[in-house]
Design a protein around this motif. Structure first.
Motif, PDB file in Angstrom:
ATOM      1  N   UNK A  77      -9.355   1.308  -6.297  1.00  0.00           N
ATOM      2  CA  UNK A  77      -9.389   0.477  -7.499  1.00  0.00           C
ATOM      3  C   UNK A  77      -8.735  -0.886  -7.318  1.00  0.00           C
ATOM      4  N   UNK A  78      -7.798  -0.978  -6.402  1.00  0.00           N
ATOM      5  CA  UNK A  78      -7.063  -2.219  -6.266  1.00  0.00           C
ATOM      6  C   UNK A  78      -5.973  -2.326  -7.317  1.00  0.00           C
TER       7      UNK A  78
ATOM      8  N   UNK B 141      -4.622  -8.962  -0.017  1.00  0.00           N
ATOM      9  CA  UNK B 141      -3.903  -9.898   0.839  1.00  0.00           C
ATOM     10  C   UNK B 141      -2.443  -9.487   1.101  1.00  0.00           C
ATOM     11  N   UNK B 142      -1.934  -8.514   0.361  1.00  0.00           N
ATOM     12  CA  UNK B 142      -0.533  -8.116   0.526  1.00  0.00           C
ATOM     13  C   UNK B 142      -0.322  -7.400   1.855  1.00  0.00           C
ATOM     14  N   UNK B 143       0.797  -7.691   2.513  1.00  0.00           N
ATOM     15  CA  UNK B 143       1.126  -7.017   3.766  1.00  0.00           C
ATOM     16  C   UNK B 143       1.563  -5.585   3.510  1.00  0.00           C
ATOM     17  N   UNK B 144       2.187  -5.358   2.365  1.00  0.00           N
ATOM     18  CA  UNK B 144       2.637  -4.019   1.997  1.00  0.00           C
ATOM     19  C   UNK B 144       2.142  -3.714   0.590  1.00  0.00           C
ATOM     20  N   UNK B 145       1.561  -2.555   0.418  1.00  0.00           N
ATOM     21  CA  UNK B 145       0.998  -2.179  -0.875  1.00  0.00           C
ATOM     22  C   UNK B 145       2.085  -2.062  -1.937  1.00  0.00           C
ATOM     23  N   UNK B 146       1.805  -2.569  -3.121  1.00  0.00           N
ATOM     24  CA  UNK B 146       2.787  -2.496  -4.200  1.00  0.00           C
ATOM     25  C   UNK B 146       3.051  -1.053  -4.614  1.00  0.00           C
TER      26      UNK B 146
ATOM     27  N   UNK C 213      -3.529  -7.823  -7.761  1.00  0.00           N
ATOM     28  CA  UNK C 213      -3.593  -8.755  -6.641  1.00  0.00           C
ATOM     29  C   UNK C 213      -4.961  -8.791  -5.973  1.00  0.00           C
ATOM     30  N   UNK C 214      -5.714  -7.689  -6.056  1.00  0.00           N
ATOM     31  CA  UNK C 214      -7.003  -7.611  -5.400  1.00  0.00           C
ATOM     32  C   UNK C 214      -7.869  -6.562  -6.080  1.00  0.00           C
ATOM     33  N   UNK C 215      -9.175  -6.810  -6.090  1.00  0.00           N
ATOM     34  CA  UNK C 215     -10.101  -5.866  -6.722  1.00  0.00           C
ATOM     35  C   UNK C 215     -10.275  -4.600  -5.894  1.00  0.00           C
ATOM     36  N   UNK C 216      -9.979  -4.667  -4.605  1.00  0.00           N
ATOM     37  CA  UNK C 216     -10.126  -3.519  -3.724  1.00  0.00           C
ATOM     38  C   UNK C 216      -8.949  -3.451  -2.769  1.00  0.00           C
ATOM     39  N   UNK C 217      -8.513  -2.255  -2.469  1.00  0.00           N
ATOM     40  CA  UNK C 217      -7.414  -2.077  -1.514  1.00  0.00           C
ATOM     41  C   UNK C 217      -7.789  -2.596  -0.129  1.00  0.00           C
ATOM     42  N   UNK C 218      -9.072  -2.502   0.215  1.00  0.00           N
ATOM     43  CA  UNK C 218      -9.515  -2.907   1.544  1.00  0.00           C
ATOM     44  C   UNK C 218      -9.511  -4.413   1.753  1.00  0.00           C
ATOM     45  N   UNK C 219      -9.510  -5.189   0.660  1.00  0.00           N
ATOM     46  CA  UNK C 219      -9.492  -6.641   0.783  1.00  0.00           C
ATOM     47  C   UNK C 219      -8.191  -7.253   0.276  1.00  0.00           C
TER      48      UNK C 219
END
Length: 96
Positions: A28-29, A40-45, A32-38
């Motif tokens: 779902x993202x 830009x964060x270096x570490x997931x929130x 910060x982003x519509x998808x986890x795969x795209x």
């Protein structure tokens, strides 16, 4: 007596091929982003430690500073005694 051929797993894979079973991961993202795969964060929130843990750690360290034993601190903040020992070691490590 020979070895029997491995049975098919039903989805075209051999049970011995080492591939994990297929499953769906929701992508779902976040804001910060519509998808986890795209993203830009270096570490997931979502990989961050929950606030509840931070507040329990702070309370535990304050109790340790007053001389309360690790076992009693763990019971007071609702965690395992090992967590209290880890938090105290982390504090000492960061102080160096």
């Amino acid at each position: 007596m020979g070895l029997a051929a491995p049975r098919n797993a039903g989805d075209g894979r051999s049970p011995l091929d080492g591939n994990p079973p297929r499953f769906f991961i929701k992508q779902d993202g976040c804001e910060f982003s519509a998808s986890c795969l795209t993203c830009p964060l270096a570490k997931c929130k979502y990989d961050e430690r929950p606030i509840r843990t931070d507040s329990r750690m702070a309370k535990a360290l304050k109790l340790l500073d007053t001389g309360v034993p690790h076992r009693d601190v763990a019971q007071a903040v609702g965690c395992h005694e090992r967590s209290v020992w880890r938090w105290n070691a982390l504090r000492r490590e960061l102080a160096e």
